[in-house]
Design a protein around this motif. Structure first.
Motif, short mmCIF file in Angstrom:
data_model
loop_
_atom_site.label_atom_id
_atom_site.label_comp_id
_atom_site.label_asym_id
_atom_site.label_seq_id
_atom_site.Cartn_x
_atom_site.Cartn_y
_atom_site.Cartn_z
N THR A 107 0.96 -1.41 0.01
CA THR A 107 0.00 -0.09 0.02
C THR A 107 0.91 1.27 0.05
O THR A 107 1.93 1.19 0.47
CB THR A 107 -0.96 0.13 1.27
OG1 THR A 107 0.04 0.09 2.20
CG2 THR A 107 -1.83 -1.13 1.30
N THR A 108 0.13 2.50 -0.81
CA THR A 108 0.92 3.74 -0.69
C THR A 108 1.32 3.97 0.89
O THR A 108 2.42 4.53 1.08
CB THR A 108 -0.09 4.68 -1.21
OG1 THR A 108 -0.46 4.18 -2.59
CG2 THR A 108 0.39 6.09 -1.50
N GLN A 109 0.47 3.70 1.78
CA GLN A 109 0.83 4.31 3.02
C GLN A 109 2.08 3.78 3.66
O GLN A 109 2.82 4.41 4.21
CB GLN A 109 -0.44 4.05 4.07
CG GLN A 109 -0.17 4.17 5.47
CD GLN A 109 -1.36 3.42 6.57
OE1 GLN A 109 -2.24 2.71 6.10
NE2 GLN A 109 -1.18 3.60 7.85
N TYR A 110 2.10 2.58 3.67
CA TYR A 110 3.63 1.91 4.05
C TYR A 110 4.63 2.05 2.93
O TYR A 110 5.81 2.04 3.29
CB TYR A 110 3.42 0.31 4.08
CG TYR A 110 2.18 0.14 5.39
CD1 TYR A 110 2.86 0.35 6.44
CD2 TYR A 110 1.14 -0.34 5.05
CE1 TYR A 110 1.88 0.44 7.78
CE2 TYR A 110 0.34 -0.63 6.35
CZ TYR A 110 0.62 0.02 7.52
OH TYR A 110 -0.20 -0.49 8.60
N GLN A 111 4.43 2.14 1.69
CA GLN A 111 5.47 2.75 0.90
C GLN A 111 5.92 3.98 1.04
O GLN A 111 7.43 4.27 0.75
CB GLN A 111 5.02 2.53 -0.84
CG GLN A 111 4.66 1.23 -1.06
CD GLN A 111 4.12 1.07 -2.63
OE1 GLN A 111 3.92 2.17 -3.26
NE2 GLN A 111 3.80 -0.05 -3.16
N ALA A 112 5.29 4.81 1.71
CA ALA A 112 5.53 6.04 1.88
C ALA A 112 6.68 6.21 2.97
O ALA A 112 7.08 7.46 3.05
CB ALA A 112 4.28 6.99 2.16
N VAL A 113 6.93 5.32 3.87
CA VAL A 113 7.74 5.18 4.91
C VAL A 113 9.04 4.35 4.32
O VAL A 113 9.89 4.03 5.26
CB VAL A 113 7.19 4.89 6.26
CG1 VAL A 113 6.39 5.97 6.40
CG2 VAL A 113 6.51 3.70 6.05
N ALA A 114 8.87 3.74 3.45
CA ALA A 114 9.89 2.79 3.00
C ALA A 114 11.24 3.40 2.52
O ALA A 114 11.29 4.63 1.83
CB ALA A 114 9.77 1.68 1.73
N ARG A 135 -8.03 14.76 1.16
CA ARG A 135 -7.90 14.76 2.59
C ARG A 135 -7.21 13.72 3.07
O ARG A 135 -6.46 13.83 4.14
CB ARG A 135 -9.22 14.97 2.98
CG ARG A 135 -9.31 15.36 4.71
CD ARG A 135 -10.70 15.55 5.15
NE ARG A 135 -10.51 15.77 6.50
CZ ARG A 135 -11.22 14.92 7.54
NH1 ARG A 135 -12.19 14.31 6.85
NH2 ARG A 135 -11.52 15.23 8.78
N ARG A 136 -7.52 12.33 2.89
CA ARG A 136 -6.69 11.38 3.21
C ARG A 136 -6.09 10.73 2.06
O ARG A 136 -5.26 9.57 2.25
CB ARG A 136 -7.78 10.44 3.89
CG ARG A 136 -8.21 11.17 5.22
CD ARG A 136 -9.01 10.05 6.21
NE ARG A 136 -8.23 8.79 6.58
CZ ARG A 136 -8.97 7.82 6.81
NH1 ARG A 136 -10.14 7.57 6.54
NH2 ARG A 136 -8.14 6.79 7.15
N GLY A 137 -6.23 10.85 0.86
CA GLY A 137 -5.86 10.17 -0.49
C GLY A 137 -4.32 10.37 -0.71
O GLY A 137 -3.81 11.61 -0.37
#
Length: 186
Positions: A107-114, A135-137
């Motif tokens: 997911t983008t959420q976890y890729q954003a901290v890799a 807002r959350r996308g």
């Protein structure tokens, strides 16, 4: 006696004058270059100078453009991971897994901290670029070069866009770099 020396003097001056003139290349020189000046025998042809090997960055860019061609136009589908439909994080996940040998979160959420955070001005081929699309996308793509990135767009499917496009420029959020060198060595 003076008359006998005069022809010799003129011959010496004429010869000296000719030897001092600069050499003029002729078209026949190229044909003669294949022969040894000492023996007059043909010389073996020189092998062509090899092209320099492409850099890892050039190879990566070429691979990303190939991925674009192979997947161009696949429609966007939230949660999709196939040719029938794919979302942005699945596109990144599959390219990294199948072509770079790196296992990323799905997911983008976890890729954003890799990987490690980098500034936009430091972008190199293969870096992940992230956008806030609501807002959350969140949205993710893979940087290629010169402001271009590969991603799965909601409106265009798999495509290449520019970071400087009004829509993307106003929504740019962050970039992350993964260690591509160590993954290619294992």
């Amino acid at each position: 006696m003076k008359r006998k020396l005069l022809p010799y003097s003129l011959a010496i001056l004429t010869t000296a004058g000719c030897s001092m003139a600069p050499y003029q290349h002729s078209p026949d020189d190229a044909a003669d270059a294949s022969h040894s000046p000492a023996t007059g025998r043909p010389q073996p042809a020189q092998p062509p100078t090899p092209e320099p090997a492409p850099s890892p960055a050039e190879l990566l860019k070429a691979s990303l453009y190939q991925q674009h061609q192979a997947r161009k136009g696949i429609p966007y589908r939230l949660g999709g991971m196939s040719r029938r439909g794919i979302d942005c994080s699945a596109l990144v996940y599959l390219i990294y897994r199948d072509h770079m040998g790196i296992q990323l979160p799905r997911t983008t959420q976890y890729q954003a901290v890799a990987g490690e955070a980098i500034e936009q001005g430091e972008l190199r081929p293969g870096d992940l670029v992230f956008f806030r699309t609501g807002r959350r996308g969140r949205h993710v793509g893979i940087y290629i070069e010169e402001g271009k990135f590969l991603h799965a767009s909601v409106s265009k499917g798999v495509t290449i866009s520019q970071l400087t496009d009004y829509y993307w420029k106003s929504r740019y959020w962050r970039a992350r770099r993964l260690d591509l060198e160590s993954s290619n060595q294992s």
